[in-house]
Design a protein around this motif. Sequence first.
Motif, mmCIF file in Angstrom:
data_model
loop_
_atom_site.group_PDB
_atom_site.id
_atom_site.type_symbol
_atom_site.label_atom_id
_atom_site.label_comp_id
_atom_site.label_asym_id
_atom_site.label_seq_id
_atom_site.Cartn_x
_atom_site.Cartn_y
_atom_site.Cartn_z
ATOM 1 N N LYS A 485 -12.250 -14.072 5.669
ATOM 2 C CA LYS A 485 -11.293 -15.050 6.200
ATOM 3 C C LYS A 485 -10.031 -15.193 5.350
ATOM 4 C CE LYS A 485 -14.837 -17.969 6.651
ATOM 5 N NZ LYS A 485 -15.643 -19.162 6.953
ATOM 6 N N ALA A 486 -9.805 -14.261 4.450
ATOM 7 C CA ALA A 486 -8.627 -14.367 3.580
ATOM 8 C C ALA A 486 -7.341 -14.439 4.394
ATOM 9 C CB ALA A 486 -8.582 -13.182 2.609
ATOM 10 N N ASN A 487 -7.237 -13.639 5.441
ATOM 11 C CA ASN A 487 -6.016 -13.616 6.254
ATOM 12 C C ASN A 487 -5.970 -14.730 7.288
ATOM 13 O OD1 ASN A 487 -4.786 -11.466 4.977
ATOM 14 N ND2 ASN A 487 -5.727 -9.937 6.310
ATOM 15 N N GLU A 488 -7.040 -15.523 7.362
ATOM 16 C CA GLU A 488 -7.090 -16.610 8.348
ATOM 17 C C GLU A 488 -6.793 -17.969 7.717
ATOM 18 O OE1 GLU A 488 -7.397 -15.094 11.026
ATOM 19 O OE2 GLU A 488 -8.416 -13.273 10.362
ATOM 20 N N ILE A 489 -6.452 -17.997 6.436
ATOM 21 C CA ILE A 489 -6.300 -19.257 5.716
ATOM 22 C C ILE A 489 -5.239 -20.168 6.334
ATOM 23 C CG2 ILE A 489 -4.632 -18.327 4.068
ATOM 24 C CD1 ILE A 489 -5.958 -20.067 1.910
ATOM 25 N N PHE A 490 -4.250 -19.594 7.009
ATOM 26 C CA PHE A 490 -3.171 -20.408 7.579
ATOM 27 C C PHE A 490 -3.662 -21.294 8.729
ATOM 28 C CE2 PHE A 490 -0.730 -16.836 5.732
ATOM 29 C CZ PHE A 490 0.065 -17.580 4.863
ATOM 30 N N TYR A 491 -4.841 -21.021 9.267
ATOM 31 C CA TYR A 491 -5.402 -21.913 10.281
ATOM 32 C C TYR A 491 -5.784 -23.267 9.678
ATOM 33 C CZ TYR A 491 -5.715 -18.103 13.678
ATOM 34 O OH TYR A 491 -5.418 -17.088 14.558
ATOM 35 N N SER A 492 -5.974 -23.306 8.357
ATOM 36 C CA SER A 492 -6.402 -24.549 7.707
ATOM 37 C C SER A 492 -5.415 -25.077 6.676
ATOM 38 C CB SER A 492 -7.761 -24.347 7.016
ATOM 39 O OG SER A 492 -8.775 -24.109 7.953
ATOM 40 N N HIS A 495 1.817 -23.150 5.179
ATOM 41 C CA HIS A 495 2.410 -21.981 4.521
ATOM 42 C C HIS A 495 2.823 -22.320 3.091
ATOM 43 C CE1 HIS A 495 4.315 -18.011 4.546
ATOM 44 N NE2 HIS A 495 5.295 -18.563 3.853
ATOM 45 N N GLY A 496 3.419 -23.510 2.908
ATOM 46 C CA GLY A 496 3.841 -23.903 1.563
ATOM 47 C C GLY A 496 2.681 -24.031 0.607
ATOM 48 N N THR A 497 1.563 -24.561 1.099
ATOM 49 C CA THR A 497 0.366 -24.704 0.261
ATOM 50 C C THR A 497 -0.165 -23.347 -0.160
ATOM 51 O OG1 THR A 497 -0.230 -26.784 1.360
ATOM 52 C CG2 THR A 497 -1.982 -25.622 0.185
ATOM 53 N N VAL A 498 -0.218 -22.421 0.782
ATOM 54 C CA VAL A 498 -0.748 -21.084 0.474
ATOM 55 C C VAL A 498 0.193 -20.341 -0.466
ATOM 56 C CG1 VAL A 498 -1.503 -18.886 1.452
ATOM 57 C CG2 VAL A 498 -1.992 -21.013 2.668
ATOM 58 N N GLN A 499 1.496 -20.529 -0.287
ATOM 59 C CA GLN A 499 2.462 -19.914 -1.196
ATOM 60 C C GLN A 499 2.245 -20.400 -2.621
ATOM 61 O OE1 GLN A 499 4.660 -17.596 -1.044
ATOM 62 N NE2 GLN A 499 5.514 -17.380 1.003
ATOM 63 N N VAL A 519 -9.781 -14.200 -0.605
ATOM 64 C CA VAL A 519 -9.306 -15.592 -0.676
ATOM 65 C C VAL A 519 -7.911 -15.788 -0.089
ATOM 66 C CG1 VAL A 519 -8.943 -17.645 -2.114
ATOM 67 C CG2 VAL A 519 -10.717 -15.991 -2.736
ATOM 68 N N LEU A 520 -6.923 -15.042 -0.568
ATOM 69 C CA LEU A 520 -5.542 -15.236 -0.134
ATOM 70 C C LEU A 520 -5.063 -14.058 0.709
ATOM 71 C CD1 LEU A 520 -3.981 -16.647 -3.423
ATOM 72 C CD2 LEU A 520 -4.644 -17.924 -1.382
ATOM 73 N N PRO A 521 -4.102 -14.308 1.609
ATOM 74 C CA PRO A 521 -3.586 -13.219 2.457
ATOM 75 C C PRO A 521 -2.968 -12.114 1.611
ATOM 76 C CG PRO A 521 -2.817 -15.359 3.240
ATOM 77 C CD PRO A 521 -3.447 -15.592 1.905
ATOM 78 N N ARG A 522 -3.274 -10.904 1.945
ATOM 79 C CA ARG A 522 -2.767 -9.772 1.170
ATOM 80 C C ARG A 522 -1.249 -9.648 1.282
ATOM 81 N NH1 ARG A 522 -7.750 -8.965 2.819
ATOM 82 N NH2 ARG A 522 -7.256 -8.379 4.958
#
Length: 528
Positions: A485-492, A495-499, A519-522
């Motif tokens: 689910k690394a690439n699915e993290i934006f569902y939860s 974008h700013g948090t993931v950045q 864990v994080l989007p490649r």
Amino acid sequence: MDKYKVTHRLLRQSIKSLVNRQLTSNNPIYRFISAFPLGNGGRNPQLYRSFGSLATKVERNPSFSSLNSDDLSYFKGVLGEKNVVQDEDRLETANIDWMHKYKGFSKLLLLPRNTEEVSKILEYCNSRRLAVVPQGGNTGLVGGSVPVFDEVIINVGSMNKIIAFDKVSGILVCEAGCILENLISYLDNQGFVMPLDLGAKGSCQIGGNVSTNAGGLRFVRYGSLHGNVLGLEAVLANGDVLDMLGTLRKDNTGYDLKHLFIGSEGSLGIVTKVSILTPPKLSSVNIAFLACEDYLSCQKLLSEAKRKLGEILSAFEFLDSHAMDLVLNHLEGVRNPLSSAVHNFYLLIETTGSDESYDKEKLEAFLLHSMESGLISDGVLAQDINQASSFWRIQALMRAGPVYKYDLSLPVEKMYNLVEEMRARLGQSANVVGYGHLGDGNLHLNVSAPRYDDTILAQIEPYVYEWTSKHRGSISAEHGLGLMKANEIFYSKSHGTVQLMASIKKLLDPNGILNPYKVLPRSLLSYS
């Protein structure tokens, strides 16, 4: 209570362990989507991987080095010959997850015995840009603890010492490789309990539990590891050792950095020691196994349990009739503790307190009221906690065949809507079951099918993630993100948090060697 059909019965059936990890490639659950075939237009399996029929392919980071003889010589000098494993059989086990869904190609398994050895390994690997995968009991469900390509596996299972235990405060300090069940047994002998209990406790290790922020059966009583872990020691990618192994309940000096490592799945550092607050073992434990006819009754019962049972409520679990059918039909030695009548929903309620007569009276009054109000249609009280809790080792539903597993946090009132919508969506092509931790809004959605099928997966994903996001839920309640689910993290997460997460990753692991591709989007983790 008899006139209301709530009988006091002991569960006499000794339920066997529901989890069988000795799966083989012939088992129907086994599924590994191999690399693109070699040949005309084919690609090297060491450079490109595809996991899951619709998943985006993963490309090996070209900046990573490959093992050579000098590397092996260095590791043998640090660890000794026997702790540098190249045996194919042992590597086969370490390269594949326990569901046989994810498989890597690592040629090296390292078995450090202490923090100093972990530090030397990481310092060297960072200098050489050798990617590594931290590994404990390897019981994860999202591909987080096995290599994707040829990453070096660092298994901390040999670091399994209990360092200290304070009987006054209940604070336990131990190494990361301690098996959870061993810690539970140790604490039981000391008159204390672990705030964490999992179906995989016989194999999982506390370092992995902390690194994935594991939830478990009694989250409703004891909360998450973010609250129970007082301190930890971790080794960064460059070999630096962060000593945050505090044992204080209160410490307001600066940033509480340990929380970065709880739930980061080994992507920021390798946890080597943990201090954890453990509560005293209470003498009175009661478990009720109940039946309800609709999900609304389950919700009302949860609300009533919080009000009427209050401080003694320690678990509130549920499963639907489809899940119960799978348990009864596929798990040897399991019988329904209730009558032969089929019910739509089943609940397990546990209370834990210090006054047996008071607790039982309180539970009985709650059950009697719930019967009179029509919330419960049948029920049984069990006195053996192990017998009742074994129903929740439901991961063994994999024995029913190929299964797609989803671990979601949702508002309690919306949880079962997703199960019903998935049944309508998939029709007769798959069996959709719902179970989980109702007390903390954690749904385990399992979709089992005769075989793994692209058409079925296309009906599940991304719909299940979109539905969860629409209802402001989390796509990972307790299993983590891993590779799955690394690439699915934006569902939860925004974008700013993931950045910001990616910035922290690059700060602590600038070469990206720690558990890459997880864990994080490649797309956010480009390394020169």
